[in-house]
Design an enzyme around this catalytic site. Structure first.
Site, PDB file in Angstrom:
ATOM      1  N   PRO A  89       0.821  -1.213   0.000  1.00 33.02           N
ATOM      2  CG  PRO A  89      -0.822  -1.580   1.595  1.00 33.02           C
ATOM      3  CD  PRO A  89       0.478  -2.122   1.099  1.00 33.02           C
ATOM      4  CB  CYS A  90       1.146   3.934  -2.368  1.00 34.44           C
ATOM      5  SG  CYS A  90      -0.497   4.350  -2.989  1.00 34.44           S
ATOM      6  CD  GLN A  91      -3.425   3.364   0.912  1.00 36.61           C
ATOM      7  OE1 GLN A  91      -2.407   2.690   0.951  1.00 36.61           O
ATOM      8  NE2 GLN A  91      -4.606   2.850   0.606  1.00 36.61           N
ATOM      9  CG  ASN A 139       4.555   2.157  -3.414  1.00 40.60           C
ATOM     10  OD1 ASN A 139       3.861   3.142  -3.200  1.00 40.60           O
ATOM     11  ND2 ASN A 139       4.437   1.036  -2.723  1.00 40.60           N
TER      12      ASN A 139
END
Length: 225
Positions: A89-91, A139
């Site tokens: 995940p890139c959040q 990413n």
């Protein structure tokens, strides 16, 4: 684990989602995903439906490291995988530099660290155990500035600096920005691509594209119209 030259043309897909990226690996490269890992049950179920030959492990990668290594080794039959795909995940990635991040943490304006950024650690432990020929990370471009809590007294380390350290000896790691529109995709989508290639040499990080990477062409850009 197999010998250095004993490689199976297969992919281990970590953070696989429903398998959209694996479509590209399968159809674009002719590489089958033999093991996929996904935390969300509905996505894992969809992966199973679309890839019935793939062993899908559903759950938190932090709790599944040993299982993923064991299942992968059983499918690899003593060989090494050609590829491990890692796209967590890139959040939690930040646009800010590490200096500003540390400053904001000290002032109480930012949490000490985003736990999602640490998902790279179990993924790298799996890669180190399986010794693939290539490791592919995709990413957001801001990953180059993302940090995780360090085990040393320094406080925080950049994720990119952790990759060669956790992989150990044997990999040359290239990291660079890539605009996906240059592949004829009607959408501007700049991402940070990081590729670790097994060389047997002391691991090191190089911030540039390798000469063998096909980076597309601006002439390939198209609009939706």
């Amino acid at each position: 684990m197999g010998s250095p030259g004993d490689v199976m043309k297969a992919c281990i897909s970590l953070f696989s989602g429903a398998g959209i990226g694996d479509l590209g690996i399968h159809h674009g490269c002719g590489i089958d995903t033999i093991v996929a890992v996904e935390k969300v049950e509905s996505r894992a179920d969809l992966f199973r439906a679309n890839y019935p030959q793939t062993e899908v492990i559903q759950g938190d990668i932090n709790q599944k490291v040993n299982e993923i290594i064991e299942v992968s080794n059983s499918k690899l039959d003593g060989k090494r995988p050609l590829l491990i795909s890692i796209s967590p995940p890139c959040q939690g990635m930040s646009q800010n530099g590490i200096g500003k991040i540390n400053s904001e943490i000290k002032k109480g304006k930012r949490p000490k660290y985003d736990p999602r950024n640490r998902l790279f650690i179990p993924a790298l432990k799996i890669a180190r155990a399986l010794q693939p020929e290539y490791i592919f990370f995709e990413n957001v471009s801001n990953m180059k500035n993302a940090v995780i809590k360090s085990q040393s007294k320094k406080g925080y380390s950049k994720i990119l600096d952790c990759i060669p350290r956790y992989l150990g000896t044997g990999y040359t790691i290239y990291t660079f920005d890539q605009e996906f529109a240059d592949y004829g995709v009607p959408h501007f989508r700049k991402r940070l691509i990081t590729i670790a290639k097994r060389t047997g040499n002391p691991s090191r990080l190089i911030e540039s594209k390798p000469e063998w990477f096909d980076s597309g062409n601006k002439l390939e850009r198209v609009s939706l119209k």
